[in-house]
Design a protein around this motif. Structure first.
Motif, PDB file in Angstrom:
ATOM      1  N   LYS A  32      50.000  28.882  45.443  1.00  0.00           N
ATOM      2  CA  LYS A  32      50.372  29.853  44.779  1.00  0.00           C
ATOM      3  C   LYS A  32      49.443  30.135  43.591  1.00  0.00           C
ATOM      4  N   LEU A  33      49.732  28.236  42.587  1.00  0.00           N
ATOM      5  CA  LEU A  33      49.183  28.525  41.750  1.00  0.00           C
ATOM      6  C   LEU A  33      47.319  29.066  42.039  1.00  0.00           C
ATOM      7  N   VAL A  34      46.884  28.752  43.050  1.00  0.00           N
ATOM      8  CA  VAL A  34      44.996  29.023  43.699  1.00  0.00           C
ATOM      9  C   VAL A  34      45.191  30.600  43.586  1.00  0.00           C
ATOM     10  N   GLU A  35      46.258  30.721  43.407  1.00  0.00           N
ATOM     11  CA  GLU A  35      46.627  32.549  43.901  1.00  0.00           C
ATOM     12  C   GLU A  35      46.143  33.297  43.228  1.00  0.00           C
ATOM     13  N   MET A  36      47.029  32.652  41.709  1.00  0.00           N
ATOM     14  CA  MET A  36      46.741  33.594  40.216  1.00  0.00           C
ATOM     15  C   MET A  36      45.651  32.954  39.475  1.00  0.00           C
ATOM     16  N   LEU A  37      45.542  32.064  39.582  1.00  0.00           N
ATOM     17  CA  LEU A  37      43.931  31.626  39.223  1.00  0.00           C
ATOM     18  C   LEU A  37      42.372  32.458  39.911  1.00  0.00           C
ATOM     19  N   SER A  38      42.907  32.766  40.916  1.00  0.00           N
ATOM     20  CA  SER A  38      41.475  33.420  41.914  1.00  0.00           C
ATOM     21  C   SER A  38      41.884  34.696  41.440  1.00  0.00           C
ATOM     22  N   HIS A  39      43.069  35.371  41.256  1.00  0.00           N
ATOM     23  CA  HIS A  39      43.205  36.441  40.616  1.00  0.00           C
ATOM     24  C   HIS A  39      43.233  36.547  39.770  1.00  0.00           C
ATOM     25  N   VAL A  40      43.027  36.080  38.398  1.00  0.00           N
ATOM     26  CA  VAL A  40      42.607  35.813  36.551  1.00  0.00           C
ATOM     27  C   VAL A  40      41.433  35.632  37.115  1.00  0.00           C
ATOM     28  N   MET A  41      40.645  34.761  38.066  1.00  0.00           N
ATOM     29  CA  MET A  41      38.439  34.747  37.889  1.00  0.00           C
ATOM     30  C   MET A  41      38.316  36.638  37.854  1.00  0.00           C
ATOM     31  N   LYS A  42      38.945  36.246  39.094  1.00  0.00           N
ATOM     32  CA  LYS A  42      38.393  37.888  39.326  1.00  0.00           C
ATOM     33  C   LYS A  42      38.387  39.562  37.746  1.00  0.00           C
ATOM     34  N   ARG A  43      39.756  39.247  37.765  1.00  0.00           N
ATOM     35  CA  ARG A  43      39.598  39.984  36.382  1.00  0.00           C
ATOM     36  C   ARG A  43      38.487  40.049  35.797  1.00  0.00           C
ATOM     37  N   VAL A  44      38.765  38.788  35.207  1.00  0.00           N
ATOM     38  CA  VAL A  44      37.832  38.654  33.965  1.00  0.00           C
ATOM     39  C   VAL A  44      36.491  38.705  34.237  1.00  0.00           C
ATOM     40  N   ARG A  45      35.610  37.928  35.649  1.00  0.00           N
ATOM     41  CA  ARG A  45      34.819  38.305  36.229  1.00  0.00           C
ATOM     42  C   ARG A  45      34.345  39.914  36.260  1.00  0.00           C
ATOM     43  N   GLU A  46      34.596  40.555  36.602  1.00  0.00           N
ATOM     44  CA  GLU A  46      35.150  42.204  36.344  1.00  0.00           C
ATOM     45  C   GLU A  46      34.265  43.209  35.180  1.00  0.00           C
ATOM     46  N   ASP A  47      35.124  42.101  34.031  1.00  0.00           N
ATOM     47  CA  ASP A  47      35.583  43.133  32.716  1.00  0.00           C
ATOM     48  C   ASP A  47      35.759  42.551  31.053  1.00  0.00           C
ATOM     49  N   GLN A  48      33.844  42.670  31.290  1.00  0.00           N
ATOM     50  CA  GLN A  48      33.354  41.614  29.975  1.00  0.00           C
ATOM     51  C   GLN A  48      34.213  41.936  29.164  1.00  0.00           C
ATOM     52  N   SER A  49      35.427  42.923  28.953  1.00  0.00           N
ATOM     53  CA  SER A  49      35.311  42.599  27.132  1.00  0.00           C
ATOM     54  C   SER A  49      36.893  42.033  27.085  1.00  0.00           C
ATOM     55  N   VAL A  50      36.980  41.074  27.986  1.00  0.00           N
ATOM     56  CA  VAL A  50      38.185  40.085  28.260  1.00  0.00           C
ATOM     57  C   VAL A  50      37.972  38.570  27.579  1.00  0.00           C
ATOM     58  N   GLN A  51      38.188  38.755  26.404  1.00  0.00           N
ATOM     59  CA  GLN A  51      37.639  37.485  26.088  1.00  0.00           C
ATOM     60  C   GLN A  51      38.680  35.991  26.344  1.00  0.00           C
ATOM     61  N   LEU A  52      38.412  34.531  27.305  1.00  0.00           N
ATOM     62  CA  LEU A  52      39.375  34.169  27.190  1.00  0.00           C
ATOM     63  C   LEU A  52      39.814  33.127  26.168  1.00  0.00           C
ATOM     64  N   ASN A  53      40.859  32.189  25.508  1.00  0.00           N
ATOM     65  CA  ASN A  53      41.406  31.617  24.408  1.00  0.00           C
ATOM     66  C   ASN A  53      40.856  30.153  24.400  1.00  0.00           C
ATOM     67  N   CYS A  54      39.399  29.667  25.039  1.00  0.00           N
ATOM     68  CA  CYS A  54      38.684  28.962  24.703  1.00  0.00           C
ATOM     69  C   CYS A  54      39.259  27.481  24.315  1.00  0.00           C
ATOM     70  N   LYS A  55      39.939  27.671  22.908  1.00  0.00           N
ATOM     71  CA  LYS A  55      40.003  27.035  21.764  1.00  0.00           C
ATOM     72  C   LYS A  55      41.346  26.018  23.176  1.00  0.00           C
ATOM     73  N   GLU A  56      42.332  26.572  23.454  1.00  0.00           N
ATOM     74  CA  GLU A  56      43.512  25.622  24.083  1.00  0.00           C
ATOM     75  C   GLU A  56      43.154  25.546  25.439  1.00  0.00           C
ATOM     76  N   ILE A  57      42.399  26.264  25.934  1.00  0.00           N
ATOM     77  CA  ILE A  57      41.476  26.072  27.083  1.00  0.00           C
ATOM     78  C   ILE A  57      40.851  23.678  26.828  1.00  0.00           C
ATOM     79  N   VAL A  58      39.939  24.361  26.266  1.00  0.00           N
ATOM     80  CA  VAL A  58      39.432  22.821  25.859  1.00  0.00           C
ATOM     81  C   VAL A  58      40.252  21.860  25.634  1.00  0.00           C
ATOM     82  N   GLN A  59      41.120  22.241  24.821  1.00  0.00           N
ATOM     83  CA  GLN A  59      41.878  21.146  24.320  1.00  0.00           C
ATOM     84  C   GLN A  59      42.999  20.811  25.670  1.00  0.00           C
TER      85      GLN A  59
END
Length: 204
Positions: free
Chosen positions: A87-114
């Protein structure tokens, strides 16, 4: 007169397994509910707001679940944890696809790097002496980021994958804030982080 029904004795191991299975079932139900709600988010602005908190949690969760899988020995628990992983792989794959398709979406890189860093709150402070007539001094605490020595490979690889998408979309100010942590990580994951920095700087 009170009649008590006799209950067969249950070992501590069986109780622990039952509790872990119940927790896993609850987690899977919760993830399925969140996954459904995520799929219904259709606007880029709303998606970004959801991912600000959700994505770091998913990246952390898949690592924790993988560690639990490695230590699980009971077939029923292994099966439950495998379903959570799927389920986690499915959700992360969905997020990855959505973010790749929409260049206007910014990610919270600060929290991700942490997810890959430990902030060391040093007791030592640096002292700044003023140039005015009072020669006032000010103590500034230093928070030095350090790489986590142990990061689950799923969390590590997926975190770097999302940073590959997110860093080029950061502003110069955001990159400047992230730079100390990224430089620290180069010692542990040199090739991958150098590539991230190179892509990010070229995008500015």
């Amino acid at each position: 007169w009170t009649v008590h029904n006799s209950t067969p004795a249950v070992s501590m191991t069986e109780q622990s397994l039952a509790l872990r299975l119940q927790t896993a079932s609850t987690d899977l139900t919760s993830l399925s509910r969140v996954s459904h709600r995520l799929a219904l988010v259709d606007e880029a602005t709303k998606l970004q707001q959801v991912l600000d908190k959700l994505l770091p949690r998913l990246l952390h969760r898949i690592g924790d679940n993988h560690q639990a899988q490695k230590s699980a020995t009971e077939a029923s628990l292994c099966d439950a944890l495998s379903k959570i992983h799927a389920k986690l792989v499915e959700m992360l794959s969905h997020v990855m696809k959505r973010v790749r398709e929409d260049q206007s979406v910014q990610l919270n890189c600060k929290e991700i790097v942490q997810l890959l860093l430990v902030v060391n709150n040093d007791d030592a402070t640096s002292t700044i002496t003023g140039t005015g007539t009072n020669n006032d001094t000010e103590s500034v605490s230093c928070n030095t980021p350090k790489p986590k020595e142990k990061v689950d490979p799923f969390t590590l690889n997926l975190t770097l994958a999302f940073l590959t998408l997110g860093l080029p979309r950061c502003t110069k100010d955001q990159l400047q804030e992230l730079l100390p942590g990224l430089l620290v990580l180069m010692g542990y994951h040199s090739g991958k982080v150098e590539t991230l920095l190179s892509v990010s700087l070229k995008s500015q």
